[in-house]
Write an enzyme that holds these catalytic residues in place. Structure first.
Site, mmCIF file in Angstrom:
data_model
loop_
_atom_site.group_PDB
_atom_site.id
_atom_site.type_symbol
_atom_site.label_atom_id
_atom_site.label_comp_id
_atom_site.label_asym_id
_atom_site.label_seq_id
_atom_site.Cartn_x
_atom_site.Cartn_y
_atom_site.Cartn_z
ATOM 1 N N GLU A 146 -46.382 52.086 50.717
ATOM 2 C CA GLU A 146 -45.989 51.832 52.121
ATOM 3 C C GLU A 146 -45.009 50.587 52.215
ATOM 4 O OE1 GLU A 146 -49.959 53.669 53.931
ATOM 5 O OE2 GLU A 146 -49.936 51.567 53.313
ATOM 6 N N THR A 204 -51.841 45.478 49.277
ATOM 7 C CA THR A 204 -53.089 45.961 48.535
ATOM 8 C C THR A 204 -52.651 46.992 47.427
ATOM 9 O OG1 THR A 204 -53.367 47.873 50.148
ATOM 10 C CG2 THR A 204 -54.262 45.624 51.029
ATOM 11 N N VAL A 216 -61.573 51.328 39.672
ATOM 12 C CA VAL A 216 -62.518 52.013 39.622
ATOM 13 C C VAL A 216 -62.128 53.601 39.413
ATOM 14 C CG1 VAL A 216 -64.623 52.927 40.917
ATOM 15 C CG2 VAL A 216 -64.055 50.813 41.089
ATOM 16 N N ASP A 217 -62.680 54.213 38.279
ATOM 17 C CA ASP A 217 -62.410 55.656 38.039
ATOM 18 C C ASP A 217 -62.900 56.824 39.021
ATOM 19 O OD1 ASP A 217 -61.089 57.901 36.823
ATOM 20 O OD2 ASP A 217 -62.821 57.920 35.190
ATOM 21 N N ASP A 263 -59.158 51.348 55.420
ATOM 22 C CA ASP A 263 -59.466 51.019 56.997
ATOM 23 C C ASP A 263 -60.728 50.073 56.807
ATOM 24 O OD1 ASP A 263 -58.170 53.093 57.305
ATOM 25 O OD2 ASP A 263 -59.520 54.629 56.860
#
Length: 306
Positions: free
Chosen positions: A147, A180, A220-221, A229
């Site tokens: 984004e 992020t 994390v897989d 959110d």
């Protein structure tokens, strides 16, 4: 504390995305939340089936008009996330402008939900709306890597690229920007995602102060939905309590998220059994079970000031 948030984002009957992911944490942290649902779906779109309705601009206008007529359109924060309709987004900008006139201290937190991993999952005509109309009125912005690239027209391959993108986004309006879940070279190895945050503040003497931070979050897989959110709502809350300390706010927001995700993974593996992949239902965020971690997160993700 008397603090009220107008949150305009998606709603699901089952699970935790959009307003379902944001309202509970904000309430736990002391905020009143007035939620308008940009869509109402049975569940998020990662399931095999998804049914529901999309809010029209006329329906948004009707809801906001009702709030105004009762003279209860007084807010400290506006929070927005997933939106599918450019005319709805345009009206959101008008609403933010009107609310800021009534309360010049209002803070608008925008998660510009458009896509991820190189693909847009909203109509392409939302991009110019975000870039040209939303960013100038936003105070806090939380884009993912894709984004941020869309909003600036710049590719992010290195940390230096990301810092340049942060500056470009600041120049469009927001005082605080957090990029992020970036898959960039990490000092701790390839098992971590990088988060970069930047806060520009105008001091009383008119000069600018700048705080920039870097955080590394364990990968994390699994594919989680609603974490963005959740992060936007937690960042809103913790920047309220630490208005000039982005480091503390991000550490608390990301640490709380880490606890929620860890608890969710533990539950998913317990349900599926060894060696099996959890399905979307197993990976719904364990939000209620993480109440204590949301209210008072043990700091497990620390930020470095750049």
């Amino acid at each position: 504390m008397e603090c009220r948030v107008l949150s305009i984002q998606s709603h699901v009957v089952r699970g935790y995305v959009g307003n379902k992911s944001a309202t509970f944490p904000l309430q736990l942290l002391g905020f009143d939340v007035d939620a308008i649902n940009s869509v109402q779906f049975s569940n998020h779109t990662g399931y095999a089936h998804c049914k529901g309705q999309v809010l029209t601009v006329e329906e948004l206008n009707t809801l906001y008009e009702g709030i105004k007529l009762n003279n209860v359109n007084h807010y400290d924060y506006v929070l927005t996330g997933y939106c599918r309709d450019s005319s709805v987004l345009e009206m959101v900008v008008d609403i933010v402008g009107e609310l800021k006139k009534a309360n010049p201290n209002l803070v608008y937190v925008c998660d510009p939900v458009m896509g991820d991993h190189g693909a847009m999952y909203v109509p392409e005509n939302l991009l110019p709306m975000y870039r040209d109309k939303v960013l100038p009125v936003a105070d806090i912005l939380t884009p993912n890597r894709f984004e941020a690239e869309l909003l600036t027209g710049r590719k992010i391959s290195t940390e230096k690229d990301a810092i340049e993108v942060l500056d470009l986004l600041h120049n469009k309006g927001p005082e605080t920007v957090v990029l992020t879940s970036m898959d960039l070279p990490s000092k701790s190895g390839d098992q971590f995602l990088v988060v970069l945050g930047s806060q520009r503040t105008v001091l009383p003497d008119g000069t600018n102060s700048r705080l920039m931070i870097r955080m590394e979050v364990p990968k994390v897989d699994a594919i989680f939905v609603g974490t963005g959110d959740l992060f936007a709502s937690l960042l809103l809350a913790w920047t309220h309590y630490h208005p000039r300390d982005l480091k503390a706010a991000c550490e608390k927001a990301l640490s709380a998220m880490h606890h929620v995700i860890k608890r969710t993974m533990t539950y998913a593996h317990k349900i599926t059994g060894p060696g099996k992949r959890p399905n979307p239902a197993h990976l719904e965020l364990r939000m209620v079970q993480s109440k204590a971690d949301i209210e008072n997160p043990a700091i497990v993700v620390e930020a470095t000031v750049l």
